[in-house]
Design a protein around this motif. Structure first.
Motif, short mmCIF file in Angstrom:
data_model
loop_
_atom_site.label_atom_id
_atom_site.label_comp_id
_atom_site.label_asym_id
_atom_site.label_seq_id
_atom_site.Cartn_x
_atom_site.Cartn_y
_atom_site.Cartn_z
N VAL A 195 31.21 -55.20 -22.30
CA VAL A 195 30.24 -54.19 -21.89
C VAL A 195 30.95 -53.06 -21.14
N MET A 196 31.85 -53.44 -20.23
CA MET A 196 32.58 -52.44 -19.45
C MET A 196 33.45 -51.58 -20.37
N ALA A 197 34.08 -52.22 -21.37
CA ALA A 197 34.92 -51.48 -22.31
C ALA A 197 34.09 -50.48 -23.11
N ALA A 198 32.84 -50.86 -23.44
CA ALA A 198 31.96 -49.97 -24.19
C ALA A 198 31.59 -48.74 -23.36
N ILE A 199 31.31 -48.96 -22.07
CA ILE A 199 30.98 -47.85 -21.17
C ILE A 199 32.18 -46.93 -21.00
N PRO A 221 21.60 -42.85 -13.59
CA PRO A 221 20.42 -43.05 -14.44
C PRO A 221 20.75 -43.67 -15.79
N ALA A 222 21.95 -43.38 -16.33
CA ALA A 222 22.33 -43.99 -17.61
C ALA A 222 22.57 -45.49 -17.46
N MET A 223 23.17 -45.90 -16.35
CA MET A 223 23.36 -47.32 -16.08
C MET A 223 22.01 -48.01 -15.89
N SER A 224 21.10 -47.35 -15.20
CA SER A 224 19.75 -47.89 -15.01
C SER A 224 19.05 -48.05 -16.36
N TYR A 225 19.25 -47.07 -17.22
CA TYR A 225 18.65 -47.14 -18.56
C TYR A 225 19.23 -48.30 -19.36
N LEU A 226 20.55 -48.45 -19.29
CA LEU A 226 21.19 -49.55 -20.00
C LEU A 226 20.69 -50.89 -19.47
N ASN A 227 20.49 -50.95 -18.17
CA ASN A 227 19.94 -52.17 -17.58
C ASN A 227 18.51 -52.42 -18.06
N ALA A 228 17.75 -51.33 -18.23
CA ALA A 228 16.38 -51.46 -18.73
C ALA A 228 16.37 -51.97 -20.17
N VAL A 229 17.34 -51.51 -20.96
CA VAL A 229 17.48 -52.02 -22.33
C VAL A 229 17.68 -53.53 -22.31
N GLY A 230 18.41 -53.99 -21.28
CA GLY A 230 18.66 -55.42 -21.15
C GLY A 230 17.40 -56.23 -20.88
N GLY A 231 16.29 -55.56 -20.58
CA GLY A 231 15.04 -56.27 -20.39
C GLY A 231 14.41 -56.71 -21.70
N SER A 232 14.84 -56.09 -22.81
CA SER A 232 14.27 -56.44 -24.11
C SER A 232 15.30 -57.06 -25.06
N VAL A 234 19.53 -58.85 -25.17
CA VAL A 234 20.65 -59.34 -24.38
C VAL A 234 21.85 -58.43 -24.65
N ILE A 235 22.16 -57.60 -23.67
CA ILE A 235 23.23 -56.62 -23.85
C ILE A 235 24.55 -57.27 -24.23
N LEU A 238 25.16 -57.56 -27.91
CA LEU A 238 25.28 -56.37 -28.75
C LEU A 238 26.75 -56.07 -29.05
N GLU A 239 26.96 -55.42 -30.19
CA GLU A 239 28.33 -55.01 -30.51
C GLU A 239 28.76 -53.89 -29.56
N ARG A 240 30.07 -53.83 -29.32
CA ARG A 240 30.59 -52.85 -28.37
C ARG A 240 30.20 -51.43 -28.75
N GLU A 241 30.28 -51.12 -30.05
CA GLU A 241 29.95 -49.77 -30.51
C GLU A 241 28.49 -49.42 -30.23
N LYS A 242 27.61 -50.42 -30.34
CA LYS A 242 26.20 -50.20 -30.09
C LYS A 242 25.96 -49.87 -28.61
N ILE A 243 26.65 -50.61 -27.72
CA ILE A 243 26.50 -50.36 -26.27
C ILE A 243 27.02 -48.97 -25.93
N THR A 244 28.15 -48.59 -26.53
CA THR A 244 28.71 -47.25 -26.29
C THR A 244 27.70 -46.19 -26.70
N ARG A 245 27.07 -46.39 -27.85
CA ARG A 245 26.12 -45.40 -28.35
C ARG A 245 24.88 -45.30 -27.45
N ILE A 246 24.38 -46.45 -26.99
CA ILE A 246 23.20 -46.45 -26.10
C ILE A 246 23.51 -45.69 -24.82
#
Length: 351
Positions: A195-199, A221-232, A234-235, A238-246
């Motif tokens: 996850v850190m590598a994707a960021i 706010p982007a980290m908060s958003y990514l955390n919110a995604v984790g509510g629906s 499991v981050i 996800l593939e690294r490329e997907k996390i980078t894109r989000i």
């Protein structure tokens, strides 16, 4: 070069007495005073390592650049530490009060020109920098030495032979302590290296495009958003490329004045903490509301209405505070005390 840990009893004694002894960090060039306070040798030898030095404080480096360099140095030189050992407050308190005692004093201006603030603020700052003020990650991501080891640990890439700390260089030294708070403390998912590598990859892309990403305006706010995604979802799955894109899409939306599609307010982690790092980044900042207080080790300058001036050393003698200076206990600059039948005003407290 010997590394020492601080005994648990000594650690608790020092922390409990910081509101009284914080002046010692300003006045004492050696750590002998700690043995005097604790009544015994407060340290235990931990390990003998090859000698090394931390980032040069006499250079033109900014506080952020100093910390970034120390992240690399401390992790490379102490890479043998296990995560359990590196989480132990006794280790970092020991290093801060022995091997790196003078470095720590100079890094924060204790005895190097900085004027002390109120006892409460000074005790809190010293506890944060030399010890753990809080438990868990909040403690070791704020301690001056510990946070550097942990950031180095979480950004070191053993497979990148050209630059093991390329990820850290991409994060950069500007506003580094706020970045540490957002990337490594506020959100547990960033402890996953993928996850850190994707960021980091998203930050690399913005850097290559010449786009300036700000901590408060964009990263938080982007980290908060990514955390919110984790509510629906499991981050971690996800593939690294997907996390980078989000993450990158969230920053893009914020830069354009849009709000990412999820409702952030209802999903921000309860762990998230907004820590003020301004004093870490600007050691010259002055709060005019702070008035120097009398503390152990200082000199108290007093003057009466007849303009007589006297100076007293406020410190222990043979383990006890002399009766002649007890009158200064709890006082600060501007207070009026009575001594020898006269009123005296405290003009200055010198460290």
């Amino acid at each position: 070069m010997k590394l020492y840990i601080m005994k648990r009893e000594a650690l608790e004694t020092l922390k409990a007495n910081l509101p009284v002894v914080y002046g010692k960090y300003y006045t004492e060039k050696t750590n002998q005073w700690i043995s005097d306070i604790c009544g015994e040798d407060p340290f235990i030898e931990f390990k003998d390592v090859t000698e090394f030095k931390l980032a040069d404080l006499n250079s033109d480096l900014t506080p952020g650049e100093i910390d970034l360099n120390n992240c690399k140095i401390l992790y490379e030189k102490l890479q043998f530490l296990s995560e359990s050992q590196a989480s132990d407050e006794r280790l970092w308190a020991g290093l801060a009060h022995t091997t790196f005692y003078d470095y720590m004093r100079k890094r924060w201006g204790y005895g190097y020109g900085k004027k002390p603030k109120s006892a409460e603020k000074e005790a809190g700052a010293i506890q944060t920098r030399f010890f753990y003020r809080y438990t868990g990650r909040s403690g070791f991501y704020r301690n001056t030495l510990s946070k550097c080891w942990w950031v180095g640990h979480n950004t070191y890439d053993p497979n990148n032979n050209q630059n093991h700390f390329e990820s850290l260089d991409i994060i950069g030294s500007n506003d580094l302590n706020s970045k540490i708070n957002e990337f490594f403390y506020n959100f547990t998912f960033s402890s996953n290296p993928d996850v850190m590598a994707a960021i980091i990859e998203a930050l690399r892309q913005f850097k290559e495009e010449g786009r300036h990403v700000l901590v408060r305006d964009h990263i938080r706010p982007a980290m908060s958003y990514l955390n919110a995604v984790g509510g629906s979802v499991v981050i971690d799955c996800l593939e690294r490329e997907k996390i980078t894109r989000i993450f990158a899409d969230a920053v893009d939306a914020i830069m354009q004045g849009d709000v990412p599609t999820l409702n952030l307010e209802g999903n921000i982690s309860a762990e998230e903490e907004d820590i003020d790092y301004s004093d870490d980044e600007n050691t010259d900042a002055v709060d005019t509301s702070d008035v120097p207080e009398v503390t152990l080790g200082c000199k108290v300058v007093i003057r009466n209405i007849d303009k007589e001036t006297k100076t007293y050393k406020y410190d222990m003698v043979n383990g006890m505070l002399p009766k002649a200076v007890e009158v200064f206990t709890g006082c600060k600059v501007g207070d009026v005390i009575e001594m020898r039948g006269k009123e005296w005003r405290i003009e200055d407290v010198i460290f």
